[in-house]
Design an enzyme around this catalytic site. Structure first.
Site, PDB file in Angstrom:
ATOM      1  N   LYS A  64      35.299  17.726 101.184  1.00  0.00           N
ATOM      2  CA  LYS A  64      36.057  17.715  99.921  1.00  0.00           C
ATOM      3  C   LYS A  64      37.452  18.293 100.189  1.00  0.00           C
ATOM      4  O   LYS A  64      37.599  19.482 100.489  1.00  0.00           O
ATOM      5  CB  LYS A  64      35.297  18.585  98.912  1.00  0.00           C
ATOM      6  CG  LYS A  64      35.821  18.574  97.506  1.00  0.00           C
ATOM      7  CD  LYS A  64      34.849  19.369  96.636  1.00  0.00           C
ATOM      8  CE  LYS A  64      35.199  19.365  95.193  1.00  0.00           C
ATOM      9  NZ  LYS A  64      35.277  20.730  94.665  1.00  0.00           N
TER      10      LYS A  64
HETATM   11  C1  E4P Z   1      34.494  20.395  91.292  1.00  0.00           C
HETATM   12  O1  E4P Z   1      34.608  19.548  92.135  1.00  0.00           O
HETATM   13  C2  E4P Z   1      35.556  21.358  90.969  1.00  0.00           C
HETATM   14  O2  E4P Z   1      35.735  22.218  92.025  1.00  0.00           O
HETATM   15  C3  E4P Z   1      35.247  22.069  89.696  1.00  0.00           C
HETATM   16  O3  E4P Z   1      34.750  21.132  88.752  1.00  0.00           O
HETATM   17  C4  E4P Z   1      36.400  22.859  89.146  1.00  0.00           C
HETATM   18  O4  E4P Z   1      36.073  23.317  87.851  1.00  0.00           O
HETATM   19  P1  E4P Z   1      36.912  24.465  87.094  1.00  0.00           P
HETATM   20  O5  E4P Z   1      38.212  23.895  86.683  1.00  0.00           O
HETATM   21  O6  E4P Z   1      36.048  24.811  85.908  1.00  0.00           O
HETATM   22  O7  E4P Z   1      37.066  25.580  88.078  1.00  0.00           O
END
Ligand code: E4P
Length: 215
Positions: A83
């Protein structure tokens, strides 16, 4: 529609899995820190628990280092997906990893321009962050509508849209209405989807009537 669990907490993932809602798992450095687990231990345990993709994020910032770290993360389990934050270096690294048959997800996507570049670089997934856009008074779901329109115009762009930074059940139902490939949500939001006050009232009435029936 795929439901990913946005957590590195094993108990959360097990609870979502019991509901049939763990098609994959997304993590990030913040979620790993919150879980209190060692990064590699957490990812390998999660990758054993779920059959689908487990997204693990390198913290490197140069092309060479992202590729190097991405290969290490991908070696931890066959279902680990690298990722990568959407930067210039991240796009180049995505392109290189694609040619080495390593799947990537581009994250921290906040514009349809970024989403288009991610698909051209060969990302398997993109994670557009709707909640963080809402936080700055920019409608996050409008971004999802724009991305879906662009990807629909070009069937050869096969990158999957996994809506991220999900804060409400509405983010999930709107994503479904727009035809997003999936969402990644914290367990708290999934649990909010389950309940409806009329369901609770209905159960109470059914039980009351059943008890009054004398059976
Ligand atoms: C997922 O891939 C992300 O890292 C996550 O949804 C971020 O969420 P947040 O904005 O609530 O930290």
């Amino acid at each position: 529609m795929k439901f990913f669990v946005d957590s590195a907490v094993i108990e959360d993932i097990k609870k979502a899995k019991a509901l049939g809602l763990a098609d994959g798992v997304t993590t990030n450095p913040t979620l790993i820190r919150r879980s209190g687990q060692d990064f590699q231990d957490a990812i390998t345990e999660i990758a054993n628990l779920v059959k689908g993709p487990v997204l693990a994020e390198p913290v490197s910032e140069t092309v060479k280092d992202i590729v190097k770290e991405g290969k290490i993360l991908a070696s931890w389990a066959p279902n680990v997906v690298v990722k990568i934050p959407l930067t210039h270096a991240g796009l180049e690294a995505t392109h290189i990893l694609k040619h080495e048959n390593i799947e990537t997800a581009l994250t921290l996507v906040f514009s349809s321009a970024q989403a288009l570049l991610a698909a051209k670089a060969g990302a398997k997934y993109i994670c557009p962050f709707v909640g963080r856009l809402d936080d700055i008074d920019t409608p996050g779901m409008e971004l999802i509508a724009d991305i879906m329109q662009i990807y629909d115009n070009y069937p050869e762009l096969d990158t999957e849209v996994i809506v991220a930074s999900v804060r409400t059940p509405g983010h999930i139902t709107e994503s479904a209405a727009l035809g997003a490939d999936g969402v990644t949500a914290p367990l708290k939001v999934i649990e909010q989807m389950v309940r409806h006050p009329l369901t609770d009232i209905g159960i109470e009435k059914f039980l009351k009537d059943w008890n009054a029936s004398g059976q």
